[in-house]
Design a protein around this motif. Structure first.
Motif, PDB file in Angstrom:
ATOM      1  N   GLY A   1      -7.229  26.597  55.505  1.00 10.75           N
ATOM      2  CA  GLY A   1      -6.948  25.985  54.206  1.00 10.75           C
ATOM      3  C   GLY A   1      -8.022  26.311  53.178  1.00 10.75           C
ATOM      4  N   CYS A   2      -9.289  26.239  53.589  1.00  2.97           N
ATOM      5  CA  CYS A   2     -10.376  26.515  52.630  1.00  2.97           C
ATOM      6  C   CYS A   2     -10.362  27.974  52.198  1.00  2.97           C
ATOM      7  CB  CYS A   2     -11.726  26.152  53.247  1.00  2.97           C
ATOM      8  SG  CYS A   2     -11.946  24.372  53.356  1.00  2.97           S
ATOM      9  N   SER A   3     -10.032  28.841  53.144  1.00  8.06           N
ATOM     10  CA  SER A   3      -9.990  30.262  52.812  1.00  8.06           C
ATOM     11  C   SER A   3      -8.828  30.552  51.858  1.00  8.06           C
ATOM     12  CB  SER A   3      -9.839  31.046  54.120  1.00  8.06           C
ATOM     13  OG  SER A   3      -9.885  32.401  53.896  1.00  8.06           O
ATOM     14  N   ALA A   4      -7.671  29.927  52.129  1.00 14.96           N
ATOM     15  CA  ALA A   4      -6.512  30.100  51.246  1.00 14.96           C
ATOM     16  C   ALA A   4      -6.831  29.554  49.854  1.00 14.96           C
ATOM     17  CB  ALA A   4      -5.304  29.374  51.835  1.00 14.96           C
ATOM     18  N   ALA A   5      -7.462  28.379  49.820  1.00 18.80           N
ATOM     19  CA  ALA A   5      -7.776  27.747  48.531  1.00 18.80           C
ATOM     20  C   ALA A   5      -8.767  28.585  47.737  1.00 18.80           C
ATOM     21  CB  ALA A   5      -8.342  26.350  48.774  1.00 18.80           C
ATOM     22  N   ALA A   6      -9.740  29.184  48.430  1.00 15.95           N
ATOM     23  CA  ALA A   6     -10.723  30.028  47.732  1.00 15.95           C
ATOM     24  C   ALA A   6     -10.033  31.225  47.095  1.00 15.95           C
ATOM     25  CB  ALA A   6     -11.804  30.482  48.711  1.00 15.95           C
TER      26      ALA A   6
ATOM     27  N   TRP B   1     -19.510  24.983  54.607  1.00 17.40           N
ATOM     28  CA  TRP B   1     -19.769  26.129  53.733  1.00 17.40           C
ATOM     29  C   TRP B   1     -18.443  26.681  53.176  1.00 17.40           C
ATOM     30  CZ3 TRP B   1     -18.536  31.374  53.738  1.00 17.40           C
ATOM     31  CH2 TRP B   1     -19.259  32.159  52.842  1.00 17.40           C
ATOM     32  N   LEU B   2     -17.430  26.756  54.036  1.00 14.32           N
ATOM     33  CA  LEU B   2     -16.121  27.268  53.595  1.00 14.32           C
ATOM     34  C   LEU B   2     -15.500  26.351  52.535  1.00 14.32           C
ATOM     35  CD1 LEU B   2     -14.592  28.322  57.048  1.00 14.32           C
ATOM     36  CD2 LEU B   2     -15.202  29.871  55.181  1.00 14.32           C
ATOM     37  N   SER B   3     -15.678  25.045  52.709  1.00 14.36           N
ATOM     38  CA  SER B   3     -15.075  24.122  51.735  1.00 14.36           C
ATOM     39  C   SER B   3     -15.808  24.222  50.397  1.00 14.36           C
ATOM     40  CB  SER B   3     -15.075  22.686  52.262  1.00 14.36           C
ATOM     41  OG  SER B   3     -16.382  22.179  52.319  1.00 14.36           O
ATOM     42  N   GLN B   4     -17.134  24.421  50.456  1.00 12.87           N
ATOM     43  CA  GLN B   4     -17.896  24.581  49.210  1.00 12.87           C
ATOM     44  C   GLN B   4     -17.469  25.862  48.488  1.00 12.87           C
ATOM     45  OE1 GLN B   4     -19.940  22.196  47.935  1.00 12.87           O
ATOM     46  NE2 GLN B   4     -19.790  23.507  46.114  1.00 12.87           N
ATOM     47  N   ARG B   5     -17.189  26.893  49.273  1.00  7.28           N
ATOM     48  CA  ARG B   5     -16.727  28.170  48.700  1.00  7.28           C
ATOM     49  C   ARG B   5     -15.391  27.966  47.971  1.00  7.28           C
ATOM     50  NH1 ARG B   5     -13.499  32.131  51.102  1.00  7.28           N
ATOM     51  NH2 ARG B   5     -13.696  34.152  50.071  1.00  7.28           N
ATOM     52  N   ALA B   6     -14.511  27.141  48.562  1.00  2.00           N
ATOM     53  CA  ALA B   6     -13.215  26.862  47.918  1.00  2.00           C
ATOM     54  C   ALA B   6     -13.434  26.106  46.608  1.00  2.00           C
ATOM     55  CB  ALA B   6     -12.328  26.062  48.866  1.00  2.00           C
ATOM     56  N   VAL B   7     -14.312  25.115  46.649  1.00  4.26           N
ATOM     57  CA  VAL B   7     -14.595  24.324  45.442  1.00  4.26           C
ATOM     58  C   VAL B   7     -15.231  25.216  44.371  1.00  4.26           C
ATOM     59  CG1 VAL B   7     -16.013  22.428  44.539  1.00  4.26           C
ATOM     60  CG2 VAL B   7     -14.741  22.132  46.680  1.00  4.26           C
ATOM     61  N   ASP B   8     -16.167  26.073  44.789  1.00  2.00           N
ATOM     62  CA  ASP B   8     -16.832  26.974  43.831  1.00  2.00           C
ATOM     63  C   ASP B   8     -15.830  27.922  43.169  1.00  2.00           C
ATOM     64  OD1 ASP B   8     -19.190  25.782  44.465  1.00  2.00           O
ATOM     65  OD2 ASP B   8     -19.925  27.397  45.760  1.00  2.00           O
ATOM     66  N   SER B   9     -14.738  28.210  43.867  1.00  7.20           N
ATOM     67  CA  SER B   9     -13.744  29.124  43.281  1.00  7.20           C
ATOM     68  C   SER B   9     -12.842  28.387  42.284  1.00  7.20           C
ATOM     69  CB  SER B   9     -12.881  29.744  44.384  1.00  7.20           C
ATOM     70  OG  SER B   9     -11.891  28.813  44.773  1.00  7.20           O
ATOM     71  N   GLY B  10     -12.984  27.063  42.229  1.00  7.73           N
ATOM     72  CA  GLY B  10     -12.211  26.299  41.241  1.00  7.73           C
ATOM     73  C   GLY B  10     -11.171  25.370  41.850  1.00  7.73           C
ATOM     74  N   ALA B  11     -11.030  25.367  43.184  1.00  3.29           N
ATOM     75  CA  ALA B  11     -10.034  24.483  43.808  1.00  3.29           C
ATOM     76  C   ALA B  11     -10.524  23.032  43.770  1.00  3.29           C
ATOM     77  CB  ALA B  11      -9.797  24.919  45.256  1.00  3.29           C
ATOM     78  N   ASP B  12      -9.567  22.099  43.624  1.00  2.82           N
ATOM     79  CA  ASP B  12      -9.895  20.665  43.701  1.00  2.82           C
ATOM     80  C   ASP B  12      -9.680  20.207  45.131  1.00  2.82           C
ATOM     81  OD1 ASP B  12     -10.422  20.378  40.990  1.00  2.82           O
ATOM     82  OD2 ASP B  12      -8.285  20.120  40.534  1.00  2.82           O
ATOM     83  N   LEU B  13     -10.724  19.649  45.723  1.00  2.13           N
ATOM     84  CA  LEU B  13     -10.631  19.185  47.113  1.00  2.13           C
ATOM     85  C   LEU B  13     -10.547  17.664  47.112  1.00  2.13           C
ATOM     86  CD1 LEU B  13     -10.878  19.530  50.192  1.00  2.13           C
ATOM     87  CD2 LEU B  13     -13.346  19.759  49.901  1.00  2.13           C
ATOM     88  N   ILE B  14      -9.462  17.129  47.688  1.00  2.00           N
ATOM     89  CA  ILE B  14      -9.306  15.671  47.752  1.00  2.00           C
ATOM     90  C   ILE B  14      -9.413  15.246  49.211  1.00  2.00           C
ATOM     91  CG2 ILE B  14      -7.882  13.703  47.082  1.00  2.00           C
ATOM     92  CD1 ILE B  14      -6.388  15.469  45.140  1.00  2.00           C
ATOM     93  N   MET B  15     -10.459  14.480  49.515  1.00  3.50           N
ATOM     94  CA  MET B  15     -10.704  14.047  50.893  1.00  3.50           C
ATOM     95  C   MET B  15      -9.975  12.731  51.174  1.00  3.50           C
ATOM     96  SD  MET B  15     -12.553  16.461  52.061  1.00  3.50           S
ATOM     97  CE  MET B  15     -12.909  15.752  53.668  1.00  3.50           C
TER      98      MET B  15
END
Ligand SMILES: Cc1cc2nc3c(=O)[nH]c(=O)nc-3n(C[C@H](O)[C@H](O)[C@H](O)COP(=O)(O)OP(=O)(O)OC[C@H]3O[C@@H](n4cnc5c(N)ncnc54)[C@H](O)[C@@H]3O)c2cc1C
Length: 301
Positions: free
Chosen positions: A14-19, A100-114
């Motif tokens: 998911g994080c890779s797809a989101a990134a 690290w992967l989730s931070q990469r997704a967020v850095d790419s502009g994705a919104d992460l809702i936990m």
């Protein structure tokens, strides 16, 4: 809420797809039902070096914790060692890598809702988008999406909402513990054991350092008593000797997809990635790097 892409699950797929989606400028929302990324860990943390060149990024060295030269295959008294090339691997800190992967997704502009659990979705008749119901605490949030990527692991709720049956009978189960204080015969080798203690599967000792290892048994036999299998495995003289002064410090057991739950990876505007699409390498069910690679492909698609 509205988005171009709704990603369900903030694991490696998911994080890779989101990134990939975020980097393409798409409004991307990732929903993750757990409150913290990478906790609990359900993984033995061994990744084949041969797949690293296929990742969509250069892997930071600090995420590769321990270098493994090769694999030792063990059946009764017979042992066979292969080193180098496709047999070499790394032990990773899975929790740190997921973060690290989730931070990469967020850095790419994705919104992460936990702490946000995907419950259900209604797809447009033309399959060109839909509306998902996400539970966050006591509230149901509706998210309109153009594309949804189901990256919610082996027991995929997304797959269920597409009408597929998700049954444990078609999954592999693994009981894994991280041990500290072990006396490994060869900390530079992963050990794979085959025998009655792992019906339809294998047992392993994957070193994390000279005196720490992930030790487990995995099987596709759904009627196996896996806890007993684990006890039988650690009672083997060769294993017992290595665990002599060791003690389990963390359980990392879990479920993997062995028999694909569906042959399809795409249902109209819904794509599947990672374990939800059974994208692990059989028979060892190595799935961490394949999830990142396939998640990236799903995101770019
Ligand atoms: C015990 C065990 C040991 C393993 N050892 C190894 C190994 O040594 N090497 C290796 O390469 N692979 C290993 N694997 C496989 C590897 O862990 C998986 O292939 C990999 O985690 C797949 O990533 P994923 O993103 O597809 O799924 P997951 O990592 O399962 O991520 C799915 C995410 O979706 C979330 N989620 C689930 N349902 C919902 C929902 N309804 N709403 C919102 N979020 C949801 C979950 O909380 C999770 O964070 C192991 C697996 C297990 C179980």
């Amino acid at each position: 809420m509205k988005c171009d892409v709704l990603v369900v699950g903030a694991g490696p797929a998911g994080c890779s797809a989101a990134a990939a989606c975020g980097a393409a400028g798409l409004k991307t929302i990732v929903v993750e039902r757990k409150p913290e990324i990478g906790v609990p860990i359900t993984c033995s943390g061994a990744i084949g070096s041969y797949l690293l060149p296929y990742l969509p990024f250069k892997t930071p060295k600090n995420l590769l914790k321990h270098s493994i030269e090769g694999l030792e295959f063990i059946v009764d008294e017979v042992s066979y060692v292969r080193r180098g090339g496709p047999w070499s691997s790394y032990a990773i800190d899975r929790s740190a890598f997921d973060k690290w992967l989730s931070q990469r997704a967020v850095d790419s502009g994705a919104d992460l809702i936990m702490s946000a659990e995907f419950i259900d979705a209604t797809l447009d008749k033309s399959w060109s988008g839909g509306r998902a119901q996400i539970r966050k605490k006591d509230e149901i949030i509706e998210v309109d999406f153009k594309v949804m990527i189901g990256a919610d692991g082996a027991r995929s709720r997304v797959l269920e909402t597409l009408g597929e049956r998700v049954s444990d009978a078609r999954m592999g189960q693994a009981v894994v513990y991280e041990y500290e204080g072990v006396t490994l015969e060869s900390p530079e080798l992963d050990q794979l054991y085959f025998g009655d203690f792992a019906p339809g599967g294998y047992a392993h000792i994957f070193p994390l350092s000279d005196n720490r290892a992930n030790i487990g048994v995995g099987t596709i036999a759904s009627d196996a008593d896996l806890r007993q299998c684990f006890q039988d495995f650690i009672a083997l003289p060769r294993v017992k000797a290595q665990l002599k002064d060791g003690r389990p410090v963390l359980e990392k057991s879990g479920t993997v997809s062995f028999e694909p739950l569906s042959r399809k990876r795409q249902y109209g505007s819904v794509l599947l990635a990672g374990e939800a699409a059974s994208q692990n390498i059989k028979p060892l069910v190595e799935g961490f790097l394949p999830a990142i690679i396939c998640g990236d492909v799903a995101g770019k698609t």
